[in-house]
Design an enzyme around this catalytic site. Structure first.
Site, PDB file in Angstrom:
ATOM      1  N   GLU A   1       0.834  -1.218   0.000  1.00 30.56           N
ATOM      2  CA  GLU A   1       0.000   0.000   0.000  1.00 30.56           C
ATOM      3  C   GLU A   1       0.862   1.259   0.000  1.00 30.56           C
ATOM      4  OE1 GLU A   1      -2.097  -0.430   3.682  1.00 30.56           O
ATOM      5  OE2 GLU A   1      -3.284  -2.136   3.011  1.00 30.56           O
TER       6      GLU A   1
ATOM      7  N   GLY B   1       2.051   4.952  -0.669  1.00 37.39           N
ATOM      8  CA  GLY B   1       1.472   6.227  -1.056  1.00 37.39           C
ATOM      9  C   GLY B   1       2.584   7.198  -1.398  1.00 37.39           C
ATOM     10  N   ARG B   2       3.319   7.593  -0.350  1.00 38.81           N
ATOM     11  CA  ARG B   2       4.332   8.633  -0.480  1.00 38.81           C
ATOM     12  C   ARG B   2       5.362   8.322  -1.565  1.00 38.81           C
ATOM     13  NH1 ARG B   2       5.737  11.806   4.108  1.00 38.81           N
ATOM     14  NH2 ARG B   2       4.845  10.159   5.392  1.00 38.81           N
TER      15      ARG B   2
ATOM     16  N   ARG C   1       2.422  20.219   6.022  1.00 34.77           N
ATOM     17  CA  ARG C   1       3.470  19.345   6.574  1.00 34.77           C
ATOM     18  C   ARG C   1       4.541  20.097   7.385  1.00 34.77           C
ATOM     19  NH1 ARG C   1       6.476  16.290   4.415  1.00 34.77           N
ATOM     20  NH2 ARG C   1       6.091  14.453   5.686  1.00 34.77           N
TER      21      ARG C   1
ATOM     22  N   CYS D   1      -2.506  34.093   9.687  1.00 32.83           N
ATOM     23  CA  CYS D   1      -2.246  34.847  10.920  1.00 32.83           C
ATOM     24  C   CYS D   1      -1.810  33.959  12.064  1.00 32.83           C
ATOM     25  CB  CYS D   1      -3.502  35.612  11.301  1.00 32.83           C
ATOM     26  SG  CYS D   1      -4.150  36.517   9.911  1.00 32.83           S
ATOM     27  N   GLU D   2      -0.790  33.193  11.879  1.00 29.02           N
ATOM     28  CA  GLU D   2      -0.133  32.525  13.010  1.00 29.02           C
ATOM     29  C   GLU D   2       1.313  32.227  12.640  1.00 29.02           C
ATOM     30  OE1 GLU D   2      -1.649  28.493  13.890  1.00 29.02           O
ATOM     31  OE2 GLU D   2      -3.483  29.129  12.897  1.00 29.02           O
TER      32      GLU D   2
ATOM     33  N   TYR E   1       0.453  13.865   0.538  1.00 26.19           N
ATOM     34  CA  TYR E   1       0.036  14.539   1.775  1.00 26.19           C
ATOM     35  C   TYR E   1       0.170  16.062   1.646  1.00 26.19           C
ATOM     36  CZ  TYR E   1       0.551   9.687   3.123  1.00 26.19           C
ATOM     37  OH  TYR E   1       0.455   8.326   3.146  1.00 26.19           O
TER      38      TYR E   1
HETATM   39  N1  LLP Z   1      -1.483   1.985   4.449  1.00 25.52           N
HETATM   40  C1  LLP Z   1      -1.999   2.445   5.611  1.00 25.52           C
HETATM   41  C2  LLP Z   1      -2.894   1.605   6.384  1.00 25.52           C
HETATM   42  C3  LLP Z   1      -1.638   3.739   6.046  1.00 25.52           C
HETATM   43  O1  LLP Z   1      -2.125   4.198   7.200  1.00 25.52           O
HETATM   44  C4  LLP Z   1      -0.751   4.539   5.267  1.00 25.52           C
HETATM   45  C5  LLP Z   1      -0.373   5.882   5.698  1.00 25.52           C
HETATM   46  C6  LLP Z   1      -0.284   4.006   4.057  1.00 25.52           C
HETATM   47  C7  LLP Z   1      -0.657   2.720   3.687  1.00 25.52           C
HETATM   48  C8  LLP Z   1       0.633   4.759   3.146  1.00 25.52           C
HETATM   49  O2  LLP Z   1       1.842   5.075   3.736  1.00 25.52           O
HETATM   50  P1  LLP Z   1       3.001   5.735   2.839  1.00 25.52           P
HETATM   51  O3  LLP Z   1       3.466   4.689   1.834  1.00 25.52           O
HETATM   52  O4  LLP Z   1       2.439   6.916   2.142  1.00 25.52           O
HETATM   53  O5  LLP Z   1       4.056   6.094   3.803  1.00 25.52           O
HETATM   54  N2  LLP Z   1       0.340  12.853   6.659  1.00 25.52           N
HETATM   55  C9  LLP Z   1       1.609  12.212   6.963  1.00 25.52           C
HETATM   56  C10 LLP Z   1       1.619  10.758   6.568  1.00 25.52           C
HETATM   57  C11 LLP Z   1       0.513   9.934   7.165  1.00 25.52           C
HETATM   58  C12 LLP Z   1       0.545   8.488   6.754  1.00 25.52           C
HETATM   59  C13 LLP Z   1      -0.659   7.776   7.227  1.00 25.52           C
HETATM   60  N3  LLP Z   1      -0.791   6.431   6.776  1.00 25.52           N
HETATM   61  C14 LLP Z   1       2.731  13.000   6.305  1.00 25.52           C
HETATM   62  O6  LLP Z   1       2.463  14.016   5.663  1.00 25.52           O
HETATM   63  O7  LLP Z   1       3.907  12.651   6.432  1.00 25.52           O
END
Ligand code: LLP
Length: 421
Positions: free
Chosen positions: A275, A277-278, A314, A346-347, A375
């Site tokens: 899974e 994402g980043r 972020r 304003c912060e 993100y």
């Molecule tokens: N699977 C699950 C169940 C997750 O909770 C997450 C991310 C992913 C996959 C994907 O993770 P990745 O491959 O993107 O690291 N907003 C934060 C990141 C929060 C991640 C939450 N869960 C940031 O900007 O760094």
């Protein structure tokens, strides 16, 4: 390969100058590179091959329907954590059989919609969720395919706010109770056990915590099979980190991650789901913003730009670092001046970077925040009544606005004044 490079002194996204997009759509805006998204997705597929696998893009990192369609058309599955994300994936043409539903707080209404619409698997995170899902599925006359998200109690050694695999975190069921809960799942009428799920955190820069978790997963697979369960899929979660600066140590590559997965889990004859994402979307995007003022204070100088913490949260939320590139390349030898880059909100937390060395930029000059494809837009808000910024997708020498800038009237029209006021 980086698709955000200077050509003739101007920062480009693939073959399009970002300043041309700025002239067409205004600033600020997010810009994504189709070639980068494609390449990152394929890196994972290749890394896991020849194991049967499904790379499920974590929709939470970038949920624009055009981005989802691009990845879905390449064969990606999707990892969703709300019915909203599920509907986005479906709107992008991704079939239900390629969508996994994660998250600690799925409601019964969300379960019902996903079962009706078609779903590959629910990653279930607690006993009460198991019971609820079985009831919802039974009422619909179907069985829900499930994996239990098991919390392996491994410290991912990442930022406190995005670490999820320790026993004090809210995620998953304790590994010590996994066999008992799988037995309960197998006894419930509305469920069909298909696998095991784990996700230990995000922005991991070391493979060791992954390996520790997956080693526990391999042991659990054998134990559950001995208990009579069918474990045919292993969902390894996301979390592989990306370089946020050009200078720091590069995190492990998908190919190294894949080699470790094959070594630890390769002999179990399971389909591997991941899974990410980043790693797919993060370095596929930038946020472009324009300097409104250069302001001299007593102690330091500020660049006040037209993007703010509501557009990219972020830095304010995690003290995250994003590299900054001026759209016009610095001339070699040009002096760099330390400056604080701040937004108009304003912060004081509305600060993107402190004492960053940049060429002497003035009002009207533009800069790009790098690594903003994950993100970024998805975490934006309208704080200070600033409309969400548009998103643009570049492919080769053309670009398209994939989410337009809302106008103020539409933003205000969402509110209603009660007739008694
Ligand atoms: N699977 C699950 C169940 C997750 O909770 C997450 C991310 C992913 C996959 C994907 O993770 P990745 O491959 O993107 O690291 N907003 C934060 C990141 C929060 C991640 C939450 N869960 C940031 O900007 O760094």
């Amino acid at each position: 390969m980086d698709h955000f490079l200077y050509r003739n002194g101007h920062l480009h996204a693939e073959d399009v100058a970002l300043s041309d997009i700025a002239a067409a759509v205004g600033t600020p805006f997010y810009c994504y590179s189709a070639a980068t998204l494609t390449r990152h997705f394929r890196l994972f597929q290749e890394a896991l091959s020849p194991l049967p696998n499904l790379v499920c893009f974590a929709v939470k990192s970038n949920s624009n329907v055009a981005v989802l369609k691009l990845l879905g058309d390449l064969g990606a599955g999707m990892d969703v954590v709300s019915i909203g994300e599920y509907l986005r994936a479906r709107a992008a043409g991704v079939p239900g059989e390629r969508i996994v539903f994660s998250g600690v707080g799925k409601t019964r209404a969300e379960m019902r919609s996903a079962l009706e619409g078609g779903i590959r698997q629910f990653n279930v995170e607690s006993d009460p969720e198991l019971e609820a899902l079985s009831e919802v599925a039974t009422a619909l006359g179907v069985t829900a395919p499930i994996a239990l998200r098991v919390n392996p109690d491994v410290d991912a050694k990442t930022h406190e706010k995005i670490s999820t695999g320790r026993k004090e975190d809210k995620f998953g069921v304790p590994i010590s109770r996994a066999r008992e809960i799988y037995a309960r799942a197998a006894a419930l009428p509305g469920l069909r056990v298909v696998g095991i799920d784990m996700h230990i955190g995000s922005q991991l820069t070391d493979l060791a915590p992954f390996e520790a978790a997956y080693t526990k997963m391999a042991e659990l697979t054998r134990a559950l099979r001995a208990d009579g369960h069918t474990i045919e899929r292993l969902d390894l979660g996301g979390g592989l980190g990306i370089p946020y600066t050009r200078s720091n140590d590069a995190p492990p590559l998908p190919v190294d991650y894949g080699a470790m997965v094959k070594r630890v889990l390769g002999d179990l004859e399971c389909e591997i789901e991941i899974e990410p994402g980043r790693l797919i979307s993060g370095n596929a995007g930038v946020l472009v913003t324009e300097v409104i003022y250069r302001k001299k204070a007593e102690e330091r100088e500020f660049l006040i730009v037209d993007a703010a913490m509501n557009d990219l949260v972020r830095p304010a939320m995690y003290s995250a670092h994003h590299d900054i590139d001026p759209l016009v390349e610095a001339v070699p030898g040009e002096p760099l001046v330390p400056v604080d880059i701040v937004g108009p909100i304003c912060e004081s937390g509305d600060t993107f970077a402190k004492q960053r060395a940049l060429p002497l930029l003035q009002a009207g000059d533009r800069i790009a925040f790098r690594s903003a494809g994950a993100y970024g837009a998805v975490m934006a808000s309208e704080y200070n009544s600033r409309p969400l910024v548009p998103e643009v997708l570049v492919s080769g020498d053309h670009f398209a606005v994939i989410r337009k800038r809302p106008d103020y009237d539409a933003m205000i029209a969402r509110d209603t004044i009660p007739d008694w006021l």
